[in-house]
Design a protein around this motif. Structure first.
Motif, PDB file in Angstrom:
ATOM      1  N   UNK A 222      55.378  11.006  13.209  1.00 20.23           N
ATOM      2  CA  UNK A 222      54.675  12.133  13.822  1.00 20.23           C
ATOM      3  C   UNK A 222      54.576  13.313  12.857  1.00 20.23           C
ATOM      4  N   UNK A 223      53.436  13.986  12.892  1.00 22.22           N
ATOM      5  CA  UNK A 223      53.248  15.290  12.233  1.00 22.22           C
ATOM      6  C   UNK A 223      53.787  15.306  10.809  1.00 22.22           C
ATOM      7  N   UNK A 224      53.172  14.505   9.934  1.00 21.57           N
ATOM      8  CA  UNK A 224      53.693  14.361   8.567  1.00 21.57           C
ATOM      9  C   UNK A 224      53.034  15.323   7.583  1.00 21.57           C
ATOM     10  N   UNK A 225      52.148  16.201   8.034  1.00 17.49           N
ATOM     11  CA  UNK A 225      51.489  17.128   7.114  1.00 17.49           C
ATOM     12  C   UNK A 225      52.542  17.971   6.390  1.00 17.49           C
ATOM     13  N   UNK A 226      52.266  18.291   5.135  1.00 18.22           N
ATOM     14  CA  UNK A 226      53.237  19.009   4.306  1.00 18.22           C
ATOM     15  C   UNK A 226      53.482  20.431   4.803  1.00 18.22           C
ATOM     16  N   UNK A 227      52.482  21.055   5.411  1.00 21.43           N
ATOM     17  CA  UNK A 227      52.613  22.411   5.920  1.00 21.43           C
ATOM     18  C   UNK A 227      52.582  22.376   7.442  1.00 21.43           C
ATOM     19  N   UNK A 228      53.643  22.884   8.071  1.00 17.41           N
ATOM     20  CA  UNK A 228      53.695  22.861   9.536  1.00 17.41           C
ATOM     21  C   UNK A 228      52.562  23.661  10.145  1.00 17.41           C
ATOM     22  N   UNK A 229      52.148  24.748   9.468  1.00 12.25           N
ATOM     23  CA  UNK A 229      51.052  25.576   9.973  1.00 12.25           C
ATOM     24  C   UNK A 229      49.763  25.141   9.269  1.00 12.25           C
ATOM     25  N   UNK A 230      49.281  23.974   9.646  1.00  7.22           N
ATOM     26  CA  UNK A 230      48.119  23.370   9.008  1.00  7.22           C
ATOM     27  C   UNK A 230      46.932  23.480   9.956  1.00  7.22           C
ATOM     28  N   UNK A 231      45.994  24.372   9.632  1.00 11.35           N
ATOM     29  CA  UNK A 231      44.866  24.626  10.520  1.00 11.35           C
ATOM     30  C   UNK A 231      43.553  24.319   9.804  1.00 11.35           C
ATOM     31  N   UNK A 232      42.569  23.903  10.586  1.00 13.70           N
ATOM     32  CA  UNK A 232      41.218  23.684  10.073  1.00 13.70           C
ATOM     33  C   UNK A 232      40.236  24.470  10.922  1.00 13.70           C
ATOM     34  N   UNK A 233      39.294  25.136  10.251  1.00 12.66           N
ATOM     35  CA  UNK A 233      38.208  25.858  10.923  1.00 12.66           C
ATOM     36  C   UNK A 233      36.993  24.950  11.004  1.00 12.66           C
ATOM     37  N   UNK A 234      36.413  24.891  12.179  1.00 12.32           N
ATOM     38  CA  UNK A 234      35.175  24.159  12.391  1.00 12.32           C
ATOM     39  C   UNK A 234      34.096  25.154  12.796  1.00 12.32           C
ATOM     40  N   UNK A 235      32.914  25.012  12.210  1.00 11.52           N
ATOM     41  CA  UNK A 235      31.787  25.875  12.547  1.00 11.52           C
ATOM     42  C   UNK A 235      30.880  25.177  13.551  1.00 11.52           C
ATOM     43  N   UNK A 236      30.381  25.936  14.515  1.00 13.23           N
ATOM     44  CA  UNK A 236      29.397  25.448  15.479  1.00 13.23           C
ATOM     45  C   UNK A 236      28.027  25.857  14.950  1.00 13.23           C
ATOM     46  N   UNK A 237      27.166  24.871  14.661  1.00 11.51           N
ATOM     47  CA  UNK A 237      25.872  25.162  14.061  1.00 11.51           C
ATOM     48  C   UNK A 237      24.740  24.760  15.006  1.00 11.51           C
ATOM     49  N   UNK A 238      23.606  25.435  14.858  1.00 13.09           N
ATOM     50  CA  UNK A 238      22.417  25.111  15.649  1.00 13.09           C
ATOM     51  C   UNK A 238      21.209  25.741  14.970  1.00 13.09           C
ATOM     52  N   UNK A 239      20.040  25.390  15.427  1.00 14.45           N
ATOM     53  CA  UNK A 239      18.828  26.053  14.952  1.00 14.45           C
ATOM     54  C   UNK A 239      18.664  27.393  15.662  1.00 14.45           C
ATOM     55  N   UNK A 240      18.157  28.410  14.969  1.00 11.25           N
ATOM     56  CA  UNK A 240      17.932  29.702  15.633  1.00 11.25           C
ATOM     57  C   UNK A 240      17.039  29.593  16.864  1.00 11.25           C
ATOM     58  N   UNK A 241      16.109  28.633  16.861  1.00 14.33           N
ATOM     59  CA  UNK A 241      15.237  28.457  18.029  1.00 14.33           C
ATOM     60  C   UNK A 241      16.012  27.945  19.242  1.00 14.33           C
ATOM     61  N   UNK A 242      17.119  27.238  19.005  1.00 13.33           N
ATOM     62  CA  UNK A 242      17.949  26.739  20.106  1.00 13.33           C
ATOM     63  C   UNK A 242      18.821  27.847  20.661  1.00 13.33           C
ATOM     64  N   UNK A 243      19.462  28.586  19.770  1.00 16.94           N
ATOM     65  CA  UNK A 243      20.301  29.706  20.180  1.00 16.94           C
ATOM     66  C   UNK A 243      20.275  30.745  19.075  1.00 16.94           C
ATOM     67  N   UNK A 244      19.852  31.951  19.423  1.00 13.91           N
ATOM     68  CA  UNK A 244      19.800  33.037  18.446  1.00 13.91           C
ATOM     69  C   UNK A 244      21.216  33.530  18.147  1.00 13.91           C
ATOM     70  N   UNK A 245      21.300  34.438  17.198  1.00 12.96           N
ATOM     71  CA  UNK A 245      22.592  35.020  16.847  1.00 12.96           C
ATOM     72  C   UNK A 245      23.267  35.605  18.080  1.00 12.96           C
ATOM     73  N   UNK A 246      24.520  35.220  18.374  1.00 11.76           N
ATOM     74  CA  UNK A 246      25.207  35.781  19.545  1.00 11.76           C
ATOM     75  C   UNK A 246      25.359  37.297  19.419  1.00 11.76           C
ATOM     76  N   UNK A 247      25.334  38.019  20.548  1.00 12.57           N
ATOM     77  CA  UNK A 247      25.537  39.467  20.493  1.00 12.57           C
ATOM     78  C   UNK A 247      26.959  39.797  20.055  1.00 12.57           C
TER      79      UNK A 247
END
Length: 372
Positions: free
Chosen positions: A259-284
């Protein structure tokens, strides 16, 4: 006399188990009715949105509803649980208005899939792709309304392919999800003995290299397209192991042998949510926002330094600065920058206007809410 639809009053602590179960059954029926009442209203909302041509999915609206519910929560349920419950309720109701097609890195069981479910809820229609390139292409072509791509890991840095793809697609970022990543050794046999190869995404192999060198020094480290793909392949050969999530272990019927063999216990990944501007414009602006840019400047002394001046003079904080070769053969670079704030804020708008005048290439990748 109590109405049949009225909430069941709190239980008497001296009630028997049978009495308490009767009350729970009654509450469940009331919840079911209320959930379906909400779903019927959501269907009407969908019809209005269709007539008006407004987006079905509004992440800012989801955030507002969840914040309102957590602020009103009297307990004993924790706010984190209220948030998760309401996200699933809203996801299920949205699927009645218009199912959201979301491209993710596949196969089933990836952290990318987990990020998508955390953002869109379990009712989203997930489209599994073989690479982040395919996620970008699916989103840009419209075969998926949204995509989820990894952009940065706290240990291994940026996902360079995702950064490169932002240059060449019309998608923009409308949100992000940060996951605490736990890599587990998965295999058919319930033992670490006899593992000849460990299969995982290159980032996962890098994040676990110290543990692998100590505990499986003779096992081949084989890079594959995703951790879930490594788990899927491990299910086909008892001498192979994958590095993946508990979700992947369940998906492919594998044992978790470490279990949980990553070298750094605080191992985080950022994921971006992408779309076309026509689908959803820039959030306010939400009050806690990030603006992501990609820039290039003329290759002359002091050009990079000059990029920092508009940020300093307008009191805008830079939270990330990465460079990538422009591949022109002229030692030119693209710079990926995250700023604290939203373009609708005057000081951010002023900084962006000044930056644009300095750049040979300038593109806003998105402005989106982040957790405070």
């Amino acid at each position: 006399m109590t109405s049949p639809d009225a909430p069941t009053p709190p239980s008497d602590p001296s009630s028997s188990l049978a009495d308490l179960r009767v009350q729970i059954d009654s509450l469940d029926k009331q919840l079911l009715k209320l959930l379906n009442d909400r779903a019927h209203v959501a269907e009407l909302v969908g019809e209005v949105k269709k007539r008006e041509g407004t987006p079905y999915f509004r992440p800012d609206r989801v955030a507002q509803v969840i914040e309102k519910m957590t602020q009103s929560n009297p307990g004993p349920l924790k706010n984190a649980h209220i948030s998760a419950i309401w996200r699933e309720i809203m996801s299920a109701c949205l699927s009645l208005e218009s199912p959201q097609r979301v491209a993710v890195l596949g196969p089933e069981g990836t952290f990318c899939e987990q990020a998508a479910i955390e953002y869109f809820g379990g009712a989203a229609d997930l489209i599994y792709c073989a690479s982040f390139d395919e996620v970008f292409h699916a989103t840009a072509s419209g075969s998926a309304q949204y995509g989820v791509v990894g952009v940065e890991n706290s240990n291994e840095g940026v996902v360079t392919r995702s950064l490169d793809m932002f240059l060449h697609t019309p998608t923009h970022i409308v949100g992000e999800v940060g996951l605490l990543i736990r890599h587990n050794v998965l295999r058919k046999e319930n033992s670490l003995d006899g593992i000849e190869a460990v299969l995982a995404h290159p980032q996962a192999l890098a994040q676990c290299q110290a543990w692998l060198s100590k505990h499986l020094p003779h096992a081949e480290r084989r890079a594959v397209s995703s951790n879930a793909e490594g788990a899927r392949l491990a299910a086909t050969n008892p001498a192979w192991a994958g590095l993946a999530s508990e979700r992947a272990a369940t998906q492919y019927g594998l044992h978790i042998v470490a279990h949980a063999i990553q070298d750094d216990a605080y191992n985080r990944t950022r994921f971006a949510i992408i779309t076309l501007p026509a689908t959803l414009a820039m959030p306010p602006a939400s009050g806690h926002d990030c603006t992501s840019l990609v820039l290039s400047v003329p290759n002359r002394p002091g050009a990079v330094h000059d990029l920092l001046v508009p940020l300093k003079t307008n009191n805008v904080s830079m939270t990330r600065f990465e460079s990538r070769p422009a591949r022109t053969g002229q030692w030119e670079y693209y710079f990926y920058i995250d700023l604290d704030g939203h373009p609708s804020q005057p000081h951010v708008a002023a900084a962006l206007s000044e930056l644009r005048q300095l750049c040979a290439f300038y593109k806003v990748l998105g402005a989106y809410p982040v957790k405070a």
